[in-house]
Design a protein around this motif. Structure first.
Motif, PDB file in Angstrom:
ATOM      1  N   LEU A 125      24.526  54.759  38.107  1.00 52.51           N
ATOM      2  CA  LEU A 125      25.859  55.313  38.314  1.00 52.51           C
ATOM      3  C   LEU A 125      26.497  55.748  37.001  1.00 52.51           C
ATOM      4  CD1 LEU A 125      28.011  55.860  40.460  1.00 52.51           C
ATOM      5  CD2 LEU A 125      28.841  53.538  40.094  1.00 52.51           C
ATOM      6  N   VAL A 126      26.375  54.946  35.970  1.00 57.05           N
ATOM      7  CA  VAL A 126      26.927  55.295  34.659  1.00 57.05           C
ATOM      8  C   VAL A 126      26.244  56.552  34.119  1.00 57.05           C
ATOM      9  CG1 VAL A 126      27.047  54.542  32.241  1.00 57.05           C
ATOM     10  CG2 VAL A 126      27.726  52.984  34.068  1.00 57.05           C
ATOM     11  N   GLN A 127      24.917  56.624  34.227  1.00 63.91           N
ATOM     12  CA  GLN A 127      24.200  57.809  33.752  1.00 63.91           C
ATOM     13  C   GLN A 127      24.622  59.051  34.533  1.00 63.91           C
ATOM     14  OE1 GLN A 127      20.101  56.686  34.154  1.00 63.91           O
ATOM     15  NE2 GLN A 127      20.078  55.509  32.252  1.00 63.91           N
ATOM     16  N   THR A 128      24.795  58.926  35.830  1.00 65.02           N
ATOM     17  CA  THR A 128      25.223  60.057  36.651  1.00 65.02           C
ATOM     18  C   THR A 128      26.614  60.528  36.233  1.00 65.02           C
ATOM     19  OG1 THR A 128      23.897  59.255  38.501  1.00 65.02           O
ATOM     20  CG2 THR A 128      25.640  60.823  39.012  1.00 65.02           C
ATOM     21  N   LEU A 129      27.508  59.599  35.991  1.00 62.95           N
ATOM     22  CA  LEU A 129      28.858  59.967  35.553  1.00 62.95           C
ATOM     23  C   LEU A 129      28.835  60.625  34.174  1.00 62.95           C
ATOM     24  CD1 LEU A 129      30.864  56.868  36.801  1.00 62.95           C
ATOM     25  CD2 LEU A 129      30.945  59.197  37.701  1.00 62.95           C
ATOM     26  N   GLN A 130      27.984  60.138  33.281  1.00 66.73           N
ATOM     27  CA  GLN A 130      27.875  60.757  31.959  1.00 66.73           C
ATOM     28  C   GLN A 130      27.323  62.181  32.066  1.00 66.73           C
ATOM     29  OE1 GLN A 130      25.422  57.839  29.986  1.00 66.73           O
ATOM     30  NE2 GLN A 130      27.186  56.709  29.203  1.00 66.73           N
ATOM     31  N   LYS A 131      26.321  62.400  32.913  1.00 56.24           N
ATOM     32  CA  LYS A 131      25.779  63.746  33.116  1.00 56.24           C
ATOM     33  C   LYS A 131      26.840  64.677  33.691  1.00 56.24           C
ATOM     34  CE  LYS A 131      20.960  62.421  33.830  1.00 56.24           C
ATOM     35  NZ  LYS A 131      19.867  62.294  34.828  1.00 56.24           N
ATOM     36  N   HIS A 133      30.052  64.419  33.319  1.00 56.42           N
ATOM     37  CA  HIS A 133      31.030  64.681  32.254  1.00 56.42           C
ATOM     38  C   HIS A 133      30.499  65.751  31.294  1.00 56.42           C
ATOM     39  CE1 HIS A 133      34.181  64.052  29.336  1.00 56.42           C
ATOM     40  NE2 HIS A 133      33.262  63.866  28.408  1.00 56.42           N
ATOM     41  N   ARG A 134      29.227  65.625  30.918  1.00 54.90           N
ATOM     42  CA  ARG A 134      28.633  66.642  30.026  1.00 54.90           C
ATOM     43  C   ARG A 134      28.625  68.009  30.693  1.00 54.90           C
ATOM     44  NH1 ARG A 134      25.081  62.347  28.654  1.00 54.90           N
ATOM     45  NH2 ARG A 134      23.546  63.054  30.176  1.00 54.90           N
ATOM     46  N   ALA A 135      28.321  68.051  31.988  1.00 57.75           N
ATOM     47  CA  ALA A 135      28.309  69.321  32.721  1.00 57.75           C
ATOM     48  C   ALA A 135      29.712  69.938  32.749  1.00 57.75           C
ATOM     49  CB  ALA A 135      27.789  69.114  34.142  1.00 57.75           C
ATOM     50  N   ARG A 136      30.731  69.118  32.911  1.00 54.25           N
ATOM     51  CA  ARG A 136      32.110  69.627  32.895  1.00 54.25           C
ATOM     52  C   ARG A 136      32.469  70.198  31.529  1.00 54.25           C
ATOM     53  NH1 ARG A 136      36.565  66.740  36.419  1.00 54.25           N
ATOM     54  NH2 ARG A 136      35.368  66.384  38.299  1.00 54.25           N
ATOM     55  N   VAL A 137      32.070  69.489  30.474  1.00 52.34           N
ATOM     56  CA  VAL A 137      32.355  69.970  29.117  1.00 52.34           C
ATOM     57  C   VAL A 137      31.642  71.291  28.871  1.00 52.34           C
ATOM     58  CG1 VAL A 137      31.953  69.465  26.671  1.00 52.34           C
ATOM     59  CG2 VAL A 137      32.862  67.691  28.169  1.00 52.34           C
ATOM     60  N   GLU A 138      30.380  71.384  29.269  1.00 51.55           N
ATOM     61  CA  GLU A 138      29.626  72.626  29.105  1.00 51.55           C
ATOM     62  C   GLU A 138      30.242  73.754  29.920  1.00 51.55           C
ATOM     63  OE1 GLU A 138      25.599  71.669  30.136  1.00 51.55           O
ATOM     64  OE2 GLU A 138      25.326  70.382  28.377  1.00 51.55           O
ATOM     65  N   LEU A 139      30.688  73.465  31.127  1.00 50.61           N
ATOM     66  CA  LEU A 139      31.314  74.473  31.979  1.00 50.61           C
ATOM     67  C   LEU A 139      32.615  74.972  31.351  1.00 50.61           C
ATOM     68  CD1 LEU A 139      31.377  76.081  34.609  1.00 50.61           C
ATOM     69  CD2 LEU A 139      32.532  74.115  35.675  1.00 50.61           C
ATOM     70  N   ALA A 140      33.404  74.069  30.798  1.00 49.10           N
ATOM     71  CA  ALA A 140      34.657  74.470  30.145  1.00 49.10           C
ATOM     72  C   ALA A 140      34.372  75.347  28.931  1.00 49.10           C
ATOM     73  CB  ALA A 140      35.459  73.236  29.733  1.00 49.10           C
TER      74      ALA A 140
END
Length: 170
Positions: A125-131, A133-140
């Motif tokens: 779950l933690v790894q999924t949430l981190q991924k 978050h990274r996807a959101r940062v990349e999208l922004a």
């Protein structure tokens, strides 16, 4: 206790979580003292370890698992020495040390399996949430880059239109 913890929302979340975990622990100990192996005390104690992982962290779950194991071992020793004979409803439970050792080992084994699965799920779950978050940062970042390119494209279109207008007039 649970009502106080529910009302006191300004208390630190960890204090409230430990308070919530105290309830099944006390119920489990009281059940073990009264009904021994014939009651549900072991299940309540396992619930404490699960709550530790869910409400706090894997380390809290491991710590509460150790506490639960120590509690079960203490009750096994008390059963063997006859201390529980005064409290226990013997029609529902055995005072045999071998029964207590067997059931304690079974409960601890089940708890180890359950805690391992919970901790693995927690990590997933933690790894999924981190991924995510990274996807959101990349999208922004991609959206910012697209907006910047869009702005320069509009400027280049205006410049090219002006050049064409000048060329047509000449």
């Amino acid at each position: 206790l649970v009502i106080v913890l529910a009302v006191k929302r300004n208390w630190d979340q960890r204090i409230r979580a430990w308070g919530v975990m105290l309830v099944p622990y006390l119920i489990g100990v009281i059940d073990l003292a009264n009904f021994g192996l014939g009651g549900d005390g072991r299940l309540y104690l396992m619930a404490v370890a699960v709550c530790g992982v869910v409400l706090l962290s894997p380390w809290a779950g491991i710590g509460t698992s150790v506490l639960v194991g120590a509690t079960l071992i203490a009750f096994t020793v008390m059963a063997e020495r006859g201390v529980l004979a005064r409290f226990l409803v013997t029609e529902r439970s055995s005072l045999s040390a071998s029964d207590w050792v067997s059931e304690t080992l079974f409960t601890l084994g089940l708890m180890v399996i359950m805690m391992t699965l919970l901790i693995l799920f927690y990590r997933f779950l933690v790894q999924t949430l981190q991924k995510e978050h990274r996807a959101r940062v990349e999208l922004a970042a991609a959206q910012d880059q697209l907006a910047a390119q869009n702005a320069t494209l509009e400027q280049r279109v205006k410049e090219r239109t002006a050049e064409l207008e000048l060329a047509r007039q000449a």
